[in-house]
Design a protein around this motif. Structure first.
Motif, short mmCIF file in Angstrom:
data_model
loop_
_atom_site.label_atom_id
_atom_site.label_comp_id
_atom_site.label_asym_id
_atom_site.label_seq_id
_atom_site.Cartn_x
_atom_site.Cartn_y
_atom_site.Cartn_z
N ALA A 3 -5.24 14.57 -5.04
CA ALA A 3 -5.89 14.65 -3.68
C ALA A 3 -5.27 13.91 -2.52
O ALA A 3 -4.37 12.91 -2.85
CB ALA A 3 -7.18 13.99 -4.06
N PHE A 4 -5.20 14.33 -1.45
CA PHE A 4 -4.66 13.66 -0.31
C PHE A 4 -5.28 12.33 -0.06
O PHE A 4 -6.30 12.20 0.43
CB PHE A 4 -4.92 14.60 0.98
CG PHE A 4 -4.00 14.12 2.19
CD1 PHE A 4 -4.43 13.57 3.36
CD2 PHE A 4 -2.62 14.34 2.15
CE1 PHE A 4 -3.75 13.09 4.36
CE2 PHE A 4 -1.86 14.03 3.16
CZ PHE A 4 -2.60 13.34 4.18
N ASN A 5 -4.20 11.34 -0.38
CA ASN A 5 -4.85 9.87 0.09
C ASN A 5 -4.95 9.57 1.33
O ASN A 5 -4.01 8.87 1.89
CB ASN A 5 -3.93 9.17 -0.96
CG ASN A 5 -4.60 7.66 -1.10
OD1 ASN A 5 -5.77 7.35 -0.48
ND2 ASN A 5 -3.99 7.03 -2.06
N GLU A 6 -6.11 9.99 2.15
CA GLU A 6 -5.81 9.84 3.72
C GLU A 6 -6.13 8.34 3.81
O GLU A 6 -5.61 7.78 4.85
CB GLU A 6 -7.36 10.48 3.91
CG GLU A 6 -7.43 10.46 5.64
CD GLU A 6 -7.76 11.91 6.07
OE1 GLU A 6 -7.97 12.82 5.39
OE2 GLU A 6 -7.95 11.86 7.35
N ASP A 7 -7.33 7.59 2.95
CA ASP A 7 -7.16 6.29 3.18
C ASP A 7 -6.11 5.26 3.22
O ASP A 7 -5.96 4.49 3.98
CB ASP A 7 -8.12 5.66 1.98
CG ASP A 7 -9.56 5.34 2.56
OD1 ASP A 7 -10.42 5.06 1.84
OD2 ASP A 7 -9.88 5.12 3.61
N GLY A 8 -5.41 5.79 2.09
CA GLY A 8 -3.79 5.03 2.02
C GLY A 8 -3.27 5.09 2.98
O GLY A 8 -2.50 4.34 3.75
N LEU A 9 -3.16 6.35 3.59
CA LEU A 9 -2.15 6.65 4.72
C LEU A 9 -2.47 5.90 5.88
O LEU A 9 -1.77 5.29 6.66
CB LEU A 9 -2.30 8.26 5.20
CG LEU A 9 -1.17 8.77 5.54
CD1 LEU A 9 -0.21 9.13 4.68
CD2 LEU A 9 -1.01 10.08 6.48
N ARG A 10 -3.97 5.81 6.07
CA ARG A 10 -4.41 5.31 7.20
C ARG A 10 -4.00 3.59 7.18
O ARG A 10 -3.70 2.91 8.16
CB ARG A 10 -5.85 5.33 7.44
CG ARG A 10 -6.42 5.04 9.05
CD ARG A 10 -8.14 5.30 9.23
NE ARG A 10 -8.39 6.22 8.03
CZ ARG A 10 -9.49 5.92 7.46
NH1 ARG A 10 -9.83 4.67 7.34
NH2 ARG A 10 -9.99 6.76 6.42
N GLN A 11 -4.32 3.10 6.08
CA GLN A 11 -4.04 1.55 5.90
C GLN A 11 -2.52 1.31 6.11
O GLN A 11 -2.20 0.14 6.73
CB GLN A 11 -4.44 1.05 4.17
CG GLN A 11 -5.90 1.06 4.11
CD GLN A 11 -5.94 0.65 2.74
OE1 GLN A 11 -5.19 0.02 2.13
NE2 GLN A 11 -7.21 0.98 2.43
N VAL A 12 -1.60 2.12 5.77
CA VAL A 12 -0.24 1.92 5.70
C VAL A 12 -0.05 2.05 7.43
O VAL A 12 0.70 1.13 8.10
CB VAL A 12 0.57 2.85 5.29
CG1 VAL A 12 2.35 2.79 5.58
CG2 VAL A 12 0.47 2.83 3.68
N LEU A 13 -0.39 3.08 8.07
CA LEU A 13 -0.31 3.23 9.37
C LEU A 13 -0.72 1.82 10.35
O LEU A 13 -0.26 1.23 11.26
CB LEU A 13 -0.90 4.28 10.13
CG LEU A 13 -0.24 5.61 9.68
CD1 LEU A 13 -0.98 6.92 10.03
CD2 LEU A 13 1.22 5.64 10.23
N LYS B 187 0.77 -1.05 -0.05
CA LYS B 187 0.09 0.00 0.01
C LYS B 187 0.96 1.29 0.02
O LYS B 187 0.52 2.29 -0.50
CB LYS B 187 -0.90 0.01 1.17
CG LYS B 187 -2.04 1.06 1.21
CD LYS B 187 -2.92 0.78 0.14
CE LYS B 187 -3.60 2.07 -0.21
NZ LYS B 187 -4.39 2.06 -1.40
N ALA B 188 2.02 1.17 0.77
CA ALA B 188 2.71 2.39 0.67
C ALA B 188 3.45 2.80 -0.64
O ALA B 188 3.36 3.78 -1.15
CB ALA B 188 3.85 2.03 1.79
N ILE B 189 3.67 1.65 -1.54
CA ILE B 189 4.47 1.90 -2.62
C ILE B 189 3.27 2.52 -3.71
O ILE B 189 3.63 3.26 -4.55
CB ILE B 189 5.17 0.55 -3.19
CG1 ILE B 189 6.15 1.26 -4.35
CG2 ILE B 189 4.28 -0.27 -4.00
CD1 ILE B 189 7.46 1.48 -3.61
N GLU B 190 1.95 2.04 -3.52
CA GLU B 190 0.96 2.69 -4.25
C GLU B 190 0.88 4.33 -3.96
O GLU B 190 0.74 4.93 -5.01
CB GLU B 190 -0.31 2.14 -3.68
CG GLU B 190 -0.81 1.00 -4.31
CD GLU B 190 -1.02 0.94 -5.79
OE1 GLU B 190 -0.17 0.30 -6.44
OE2 GLU B 190 -1.67 1.96 -6.36
N LEU B 191 1.17 4.66 -2.75
CA LEU B 191 1.06 6.14 -2.64
C LEU B 191 2.26 6.67 -3.37
O LEU B 191 1.97 7.76 -3.93
CB LEU B 191 1.22 6.33 -1.07
CG LEU B 191 0.09 5.91 -0.05
CD1 LEU B 191 0.55 6.21 1.53
CD2 LEU B 191 -1.16 6.80 -0.48
#
Lengths: 249, 196
Positions: free
Chosen positions: B23-33, B5-9
């Motif tokens: 756009a700020f990918n809040e979802d992606g960030l949350r998944q990585v965390l 997921k991190a590399i997707e960002l």
């Protein structure tokens, strides 16, 4: 200076000279850009990829480069991580498993005494392909050989393979062999479709090609007397294009 | 494999290599965390087990998960840092007021950072030129003349210049205006510099 016979120092010198060349080239092309004026998009300055065997922590290019997968062989077992290995259904990864791991993981786990894993060279850095590259570097499609040929090759030198000096030498010679044609085409393809020229280049060469093109375009517009014309910022134009595309169904 | 997921960002940002802000990918960030939290929990239990039962063979797995944590951290830091570089470029390209559609792509903290950066830049510019101030976002290209000929590309309403005259900027109208007033509008694409 007396070169050491194997390993570290000779290798690092060779890769350093490889990347010194490309850094100097970038310097020359940036000088030609400053001929007329600064381009609008120079406001966005992303973190550049690292030079030689080093990676830049924050560089997006380096992160994508280190995502490439390498064939490795485990020298110890990894309990409770069996799910990472797709081919078998075991709970642990046993010793001596052959699998593929990304470069970042291989670098992180690798230790000199080989207790953890041993990395096999990808085939493009092996003897067979090295002879092809040494014979004529210009015919090879480096984009197909993995888009990060030079980057991955430089990173492979971390894994203490006995073939490191030859790998470094081949990387350097390939770059030197291809460079003349790349620079020539980037400095002379004005207002043309360059996709045929670019499709066989690897990422480092593409970056050099693009900066050569932007230098050429700046120079040409300076010659035409357009250098003093104020233009709309390209970022603004791109946002506007996207907005129109959003409106159309 | 971990850290997908991190590399997707990162790929998302790399796709827009010209400096546009997605756009700020809040979802992606949350998944990585969340992935980082899960890895950390697993490592904690393994470390406790290794210490208590003396099971040293768990150590390679602990090392592997630790590498994944470091990788996720690297990807997230690079993602956030690159976005800040793009936002900084926006100040120089657009000026201090960002259009709504761009501001929509920034998260609250990034908007705050932008305000701080604007303030720092403004106070720096005020301190130049012996306390008199100098606008360094102007004159990006060496000026050739004081007044320039411009054509209006779209309706922008009324525009006041220094001596008080009000000019109506209507589409396709041409004007002879002072360079320093027009530069911002030209960069935003409202006016077009006409070279005779």
């Amino acid at each position: 200076m007396a070169p050491k016979q194997q390993g570290g120092r000779v290798v690092t010198q060779q890769t350093r000279s490889l990347l010194n060349i490309s850094v100097n080239i970038l310097g020359i092309q940036l000088l030609s850009t400053s001929f007329g004026y600064k381009m609008d998009t120079l406001s966005y300055l992303p973190v550049q990829p690292g030079v030689g065997m080093e990676e830049n922590f924050l560089s997006l290019d380096d992160i994508l480069l280190s995502h490439e997968r390498l064939p490795i062989r485990t020298e110890c077992s990894f309990p409770r991580l069996g799910f990472l290995e797709k081919s078998s259904d075991t709970k642990d990864i046993t010793e001596g498993t052959k699998m593929e791991l990304p470069l970042w993981l291989s670098k992180g786990l690798y230790e000199k005494k080989r207790r953890v894993l041993s990395v096999e060279l990808p085939k493009i850095y092996k003897e067979g392909w090295r002879t092809v590259f040494n014979a004529d570097p210009n015919v090879v499609d480096l984009h197909k050989m993995g888009p990060y040929y030079y980057g991955l090759g430089s990173q492979m030198l971390h894994f203490d393979s006995p073939e490191n000096p030859e790998i470094a030498q081949t990387l350097l010679q390939t770059f030197i062999g291809r460079f003349r044609r790349n620079m020539d085409s980037s400095q002379n393809a004005y207002n043309e479709d360059t996709s045929a020229l670019v499709e066989r280049l690897d990422c480092l060469e593409k970056a050099l090609f693009t900066s050569g093109q932007s230098g050429l375009n700046s120079f040409q517009s300076w010659e035409k007397g357009q250098a003093s014309q104020l233009t709309a910022s390209s970022l603004v134009l791109n946002y506007r294009k996207r907005k129109i595309n959003d409106l159309q169904p | 494999m971990f850290c997908e997921k991190a590399i997707e960002l990162i790929r998302e940002l790399q796709r827009m290599s010209d400096g546009q802000l997605p756009a700020f990918n809040e979802d992606g960030l949350r998944q990585v965390l969340q992935e980082m939290e899960a890895l950390y929990e697993q490592n904690q239990t393994d470390v406790n087990e290794a210490k208590a039962d003396g099971r040293a063979e768990l150590i390679p797995s602990i090392k592997l998960r630790h590498c994944c944590l470091l990788r996720n951290q690297r990807c997230l830091t690079a993602y956030l840092y690159d976005r800040l570089l793009r936002i900084r470029a926006l100040r120089w390209e657009y000026g201090s007021v960002l259009p709504a559609n761009v501001r929509f792509h920034m998260c609250a903290e990034e908007v705050q950072w932008f305000t701080h950066y604007k303030k720092s830049l403004a106070s720096f510019m005020r301190s130049l030129g012996g306390g008199e101030g100098l606008d360094i976002t102007q004159d990006m290209k060496p000026p050739k003349s004081l007044y320039i000929e411009v054509r209006c590309l779209k309706d922008h309403g009324e525009f006041e210049i220094d001596d008080g005259t009000v000019i109506l900027l209507k589409k396709n109208s041409q004007h002879f205006l002072p360079r320093w007033k027009c530069e911002q509008l030209i960069r935003q694409g409202v006016l077009e510099h006409v070279m005779s």
